[in-house]
Design a protein around this motif. Structure first.
Motif, mmCIF file in Angstrom:
data_model
loop_
_atom_site.group_PDB
_atom_site.id
_atom_site.type_symbol
_atom_site.label_atom_id
_atom_site.label_comp_id
_atom_site.label_asym_id
_atom_site.label_seq_id
_atom_site.Cartn_x
_atom_site.Cartn_y
_atom_site.Cartn_z
ATOM 1 N N THR A 1 0.795 -1.212 0.000
ATOM 2 C CA THR A 1 0.000 0.000 0.000
ATOM 3 C C THR A 1 0.837 1.277 0.000
ATOM 4 O O THR A 1 0.367 2.344 0.282
ATOM 5 C CB THR A 1 -0.933 0.012 1.219
ATOM 6 O OG1 THR A 1 -0.130 -0.116 2.396
ATOM 7 C CG2 THR A 1 -1.940 -1.106 1.139
ATOM 8 N N GLY A 2 2.080 1.192 -0.300
ATOM 9 C CA GLY A 2 2.922 2.376 -0.407
ATOM 10 C C GLY A 2 3.880 2.195 -1.551
ATOM 11 O O GLY A 2 3.816 1.219 -2.288
ATOM 12 N N ASP B 1 -3.780 8.867 2.810
ATOM 13 C CA ASP B 1 -4.017 7.427 2.852
ATOM 14 C C ASP B 1 -4.377 6.854 1.483
ATOM 15 O O ASP B 1 -5.056 7.505 0.671
ATOM 16 C CB ASP B 1 -5.160 7.097 3.821
ATOM 17 C CG ASP B 1 -4.734 7.118 5.272
ATOM 18 O OD1 ASP B 1 -3.514 7.082 5.541
ATOM 19 O OD2 ASP B 1 -5.621 7.152 6.145
ATOM 20 N N THR B 2 -3.947 5.625 1.257
ATOM 21 C CA THR B 2 -4.349 4.868 0.070
ATOM 22 C C THR B 2 -5.838 4.548 0.157
ATOM 23 O O THR B 2 -6.382 4.321 1.240
ATOM 24 C CB THR B 2 -3.536 3.571 -0.012
ATOM 25 O OG1 THR B 2 -2.153 3.894 -0.193
ATOM 26 C CG2 THR B 2 -3.992 2.682 -1.158
ATOM 27 N N GLU C 1 -6.027 0.637 -6.555
ATOM 28 C CA GLU C 1 -5.489 1.305 -5.373
ATOM 29 C C GLU C 1 -4.894 2.646 -5.791
ATOM 30 O O GLU C 1 -4.018 2.705 -6.647
ATOM 31 C CB GLU C 1 -4.411 0.446 -4.691
ATOM 32 C CG GLU C 1 -4.958 -0.625 -3.788
ATOM 33 C CD GLU C 1 -3.913 -1.173 -2.822
ATOM 34 O OE1 GLU C 1 -2.742 -0.735 -2.895
ATOM 35 O OE2 GLU C 1 -4.266 -2.041 -2.004
ATOM 36 N N HIS D 1 -2.721 5.661 -4.421
ATOM 37 C CA HIS D 1 -1.795 6.063 -3.365
ATOM 38 C C HIS D 1 -1.642 7.574 -3.359
ATOM 39 O O HIS D 1 -2.043 8.269 -4.297
ATOM 40 C CB HIS D 1 -0.423 5.415 -3.591
ATOM 41 C CG HIS D 1 -0.442 3.925 -3.603
ATOM 42 N ND1 HIS D 1 0.709 3.182 -3.769
ATOM 43 C CD2 HIS D 1 -1.447 3.031 -3.464
ATOM 44 C CE1 HIS D 1 0.414 1.895 -3.740
ATOM 45 N NE2 HIS D 1 -0.890 1.787 -3.565
ATOM 46 N N LEU E 1 -7.628 2.878 3.360
ATOM 47 C CA LEU E 1 -6.703 2.061 4.143
ATOM 48 C C LEU E 1 -5.988 2.958 5.148
ATOM 49 O O LEU E 1 -5.008 3.630 4.825
ATOM 50 C CB LEU E 1 -5.715 1.357 3.216
ATOM 51 C CG LEU E 1 -6.349 0.567 2.050
ATOM 52 C CD1 LEU E 1 -5.285 -0.081 1.186
ATOM 53 C CD2 LEU E 1 -7.329 -0.480 2.561
ATOM 54 N N THR F 1 -1.852 4.500 5.987
ATOM 55 C CA THR F 1 -0.964 4.239 4.850
ATOM 56 C C THR F 1 -0.384 5.522 4.250
ATOM 57 O O THR F 1 0.385 5.455 3.296
ATOM 58 C CB THR F 1 -1.708 3.461 3.748
ATOM 59 O OG1 THR F 1 -2.904 4.173 3.393
ATOM 60 C CG2 THR F 1 -2.079 2.063 4.215
ATOM 61 N N ARG G 1 -7.347 10.866 4.137
ATOM 62 C CA ARG G 1 -7.144 11.028 2.690
ATOM 63 C C ARG G 1 -7.844 12.289 2.203
ATOM 64 O O ARG G 1 -8.991 12.569 2.580
ATOM 65 C CB ARG G 1 -7.715 9.825 1.933
ATOM 66 C CG ARG G 1 -7.665 9.972 0.405
ATOM 67 C CD ARG G 1 -8.185 8.748 -0.315
ATOM 68 N NE ARG G 1 -8.026 8.885 -1.755
ATOM 69 C CZ ARG G 1 -9.028 9.165 -2.606
ATOM 70 N NH1 ARG G 1 -10.262 9.311 -2.155
ATOM 71 N NH2 ARG G 1 -8.795 9.298 -3.904
#
Length: 216
Positions: A2-3, A149-150, A169, A171, A193, A196, A206
Motif C-alpha cells: 500500500t505504499g 491514505d491509500t 489502489e 496512493h 486504508l 498508509t 485522505r
C-alpha cells in the motif's frame, strides 16, 4: 503493498478514456497541496458535512472552490453550509488540471479551463458510493488527485452501479483522469486504508482533489 514499492507502477488505461498515472505528484508538491487544502478548508464556506435529500449525511466531508456543489447542482454560495460566498478557484489548481490532462492523454490533448475544485476528506470510516459526475454542463475530463491514505477506487461502467467494474489502489500522489467514453462512468470509494499515508505528506486520512470544467 500500500505504499511505494520496489517496482515502478506504470500508467495504465483502466477503461477507454480512464487513465491512472501513479506517483504523478512528488512529495514536496503533495505537502504543499495538503497545506493549501488546510487553508482553503477554513470558514467561510469551508469543510462541511454534506446532507443528502433523503435526510442522511455523506461520510466524506467536502468543500468547493470556484463553485459550491450540493446534491445535485452548483451554486456561488455554500447553500447547504454557512451560506457564504465560495472561495475563488486558485489559478494553480486550474493549471494543475491542464497539466494532468496532458499527463494522461498526451501533449496534444484538448484543453478546457478548469474552474471548479471539489475537495473531499476521508477519515478511516469514510467511503463514497457509486455515482456519476453529471452536474456539470461540460464533458471535459474529470481530474482526480489523491493525497494521504491509500484508497480502493472502484471504476465502473456508464450503465449501472454494479459490475463490471475495476478496483484500483490510489496512493498519495496518484493521478486519475476520466473523460471521453468514460466521462460519465459510475465510480466510488468502498474503503480507505488507514495509516498508509506517507509521513512526508503531513496528513492523517485522505484528501481527494477533483478538478472539473463546469460549462456554466
Amino acid at each position: 503493498m500500500t505504499g511505494p514499492g520496489l517496482f515502478a507502477r506504470p500508467p495504465e488505461e483502466i477503461a477507454p478514456g480512464a487513465v491512472h498515472v501513479p506517483d504523478w505528484l512528488g512529495p514536496a508538491e503533495q505537502r504543499a497541496l495538503v497545506e493549501s487544502c488546510r487553508t482553503w478548508a477554513r470558514p467561510p464556506a469551508g469543510l462541511r458535512e454534506v446532507r443528502l435529500p433523503g435526510g442522511g449525511r455523506m461520510t466524506v466531508r467536502q468543500f468547493g472552490l470556484g463553485r459550491h456543489w450540493f446534491p445535485y447542482g452548483y451554486a456561488r454560495t455554500a447553500v447547504d453550509g454557512d451560506g457564504q460566498p465560495v472561495k475563488a478557484m486558485p489559478p494553480e489548481l486550474a493549471e494543475l488540471g491542464r497539466r494532468a490532462v496532458r499527463a494522461a492523454y498526451g501533449q496534444g490533448a484538448a484543453q478546457d479551463p478548469y474552474d471548479i475544485a471539489l475537495i473531499n476528506y476521508y477519515d478511516g470510516d469514510a467511503r463514497m458510493g457509486m455515482h456519476k459526475d453529471r452536474d456539470e454542463r461540460s464533458a471535459a475530463p474529470v481530474v482526480s488527485l489523491s493525497l494521504g491514505d491509500t484508497c480502493v477506487f472502484r471504476f465502473g461502467n456508464t450503465e449501472t452501479r454494479t459490475k463490471p467494474y475495476t478496483d484500483v489502489e490510489l496512493h498519495s500522489g496518484d493521478l486519475f483522469v476520466f473523460g471521453g467514453p468514460s466521462r460519465f462512468a459510475y465510480h466510488g470509494v468502498p474503503r480507505t486504508l488507514s495509516g498508509t499515508a506517507p509521513p512526508e505528506a503531513g496528513l492523517e486520512g485522505r484528501l481527494n482533489i477533483t478538478l472539473r470544467v463546469s460549462g456554466l
